[in-house]
Design a protein around this motif. Structure first.
Motif, mmCIF file in Angstrom:
data_model
loop_
_atom_site.group_PDB
_atom_site.id
_atom_site.type_symbol
_atom_site.label_atom_id
_atom_site.label_comp_id
_atom_site.label_asym_id
_atom_site.label_seq_id
_atom_site.Cartn_x
_atom_site.Cartn_y
_atom_site.Cartn_z
ATOM 1 N N GLY A 14 0.793 -1.226 0.000
ATOM 2 C CA GLY A 14 0.000 0.000 0.000
ATOM 3 C C GLY A 14 0.820 1.269 0.000
ATOM 4 O O GLY A 14 0.326 2.346 -0.356
ATOM 5 N N GLY A 16 5.217 2.974 0.345
ATOM 6 C CA GLY A 16 6.659 2.808 0.529
ATOM 7 C C GLY A 16 7.283 1.765 -0.389
ATOM 8 O O GLY A 16 7.038 1.723 -1.590
ATOM 9 N N ILE A 17 8.093 0.899 0.229
ATOM 10 C CA ILE A 17 8.873 -0.090 -0.523
ATOM 11 C C ILE A 17 7.951 -1.052 -1.285
ATOM 12 O O ILE A 17 8.175 -1.345 -2.464
ATOM 13 N N LEU A 35 -1.025 -7.063 -1.226
ATOM 14 C CA LEU A 35 -1.789 -7.044 0.030
ATOM 15 C C LEU A 35 -1.282 -5.951 0.955
ATOM 16 O O LEU A 35 -0.083 -5.677 1.016
ATOM 17 N N ASP A 36 -2.213 -5.337 1.663
ATOM 18 C CA ASP A 36 -1.842 -4.390 2.723
ATOM 19 C C ASP A 36 -2.979 -4.364 3.724
ATOM 20 O O ASP A 36 -4.117 -4.675 3.398
ATOM 21 N N ASP A 59 -3.959 -8.748 7.056
ATOM 22 C CA ASP A 59 -2.905 -8.566 8.064
ATOM 23 C C ASP A 59 -2.008 -9.801 8.017
ATOM 24 O O ASP A 59 -2.464 -10.911 8.305
ATOM 25 N N VAL A 110 4.410 -9.593 12.901
ATOM 26 C CA VAL A 110 4.355 -9.056 11.534
ATOM 27 C C VAL A 110 5.631 -9.394 10.756
ATOM 28 O O VAL A 110 5.575 -9.785 9.595
ATOM 29 N N ASN A 188 6.975 6.031 5.192
ATOM 30 C CA ASN A 188 6.207 6.341 6.403
ATOM 31 C C ASN A 188 6.833 5.714 7.637
ATOM 32 O O ASN A 188 6.743 6.257 8.728
#
Ligand code: ADP
Length: 251
Positions: A14, A16-17, A35-36, A59, A110, A188
């Motif tokens: 979603g 950044g990288i 996925l985000d 998640d 995570v 972020n």
């Protein structure tokens, strides 16, 4: 078109990288499941990138979400060739005496459990079709102790262990698993850390890291390295931990 018609799964796409990786993969001919856990972010990413990309909200610390993600790629595109475990969370630079259980668990859940769940589901599918390429986004905190707090550092070291075990176990079966040890990237994650860490502890360890950091990377720099490891150009690389840090770890 370096990964033409390959099917790729990218987590944390979603922003950044991960967003840069998904964008680059589609540009290089891949079909992507992205996925985000931020529904708005992944929807915006998918509509911005366009083409052969499917967005999912989930998640990675939940096994069911990882299973659904891998199964969706197989159902929509018929196979899984590439998995990039990029979704991650940072800690607030707490050392071991200061770290709270929630931060510790979240980093492990995570940054370690998520990649394991996704790999456990993807590997059998990859092997059925003769192999695949897994790229785990680790950090300079995966190879040393000076770039983050105890929880993040431990979680990224664990991710390297998972990477090397997987590389070794499946080396004869055409499946490769490599990691990137990424330096500071303008995303972020760094903004949020800087805000919190500076509020809490003054310059502290983040200041020390930044003082020795030769420069911030852009997400596209990471996407270039991921593309290489994911593609057949890196067929000889397995179990590698590639530093992408402008030389920070060379010290
Ligand atoms: P970086 O790109 O440097 O890793 P960002 O914070 O910009 O930092 O990107 C991380 C991405 O991973 C974000 O889009 C975030 O929403 C996503 N993410 C973080 N944790 C999870 C999770 N548990 N499941 C799915 N996506 C996640």
């Amino acid at each position: 078109m370096r990964i033409q018609d390959k099917v790729a799964v990218v987590t944390g796409a979603g922003s950044g990288i991960g967003l840069a990786i998904a964008r680059r993969f589609v540009a290089e001919g891949a079909k992507v499941v992205a996925l985000d856990w931020h529904a708005d972010a992944i929807a915006a990413a998918v509509s911005d990138i366009g083409g052969a990309i499917i967005g999912m909200t989930g998640d990675v610390s939940k096994e069911a979400d990882c299973v659904a993600m891998i199964d969706r790629a197989a159902a929509e595109f018929g196979r899984v060739d590439i998995l990039v475990n990029n979704a991650g969370v940072m800690d607030l630079f707490q050392s071991v005496a200061d770290v709270d259980n929630a931060t510790w668990r979240r980093c492990m859940a995570v940054n370690v459990d998520g990649p394991m769940y996704a790999m456990r589901r993807a590997v059998p599918l990859m092997l059925e079709l003769g192999g695949g390429s897994i790229v785990n986004i680790a950090s300079v905190a995966a190879t040393g102790g000076g770039a983050a707090g105890a929880a993040y550092t431990a979680s990224k070291h664990a991710l390297i262990g998972l990477t090397k075990s997987t590389a070794f176990q499946y080396a004869k079966l055409g499946l490769r698993c490599n990691a990137l040890a990424v330096g500071g990237v303008s995303t972020n994650i760094m903004d949020s850390v800087e805000g919190h860490a500076l509020d809490q502890a003054g310059l502290g360890r983040l200041g020390a890291y930044q003082a020795s950091n030769p420069g911030m990377l852009e997400p596209a720099d990471i996407a270039n390295a991921v593309l290489f490891l994911a593609s057949d150009e890196a067929r000889h690389l397995n179990g590698a931990v590639l530093p992408v840090d402008m030389g920070w770890s060379a010290a």
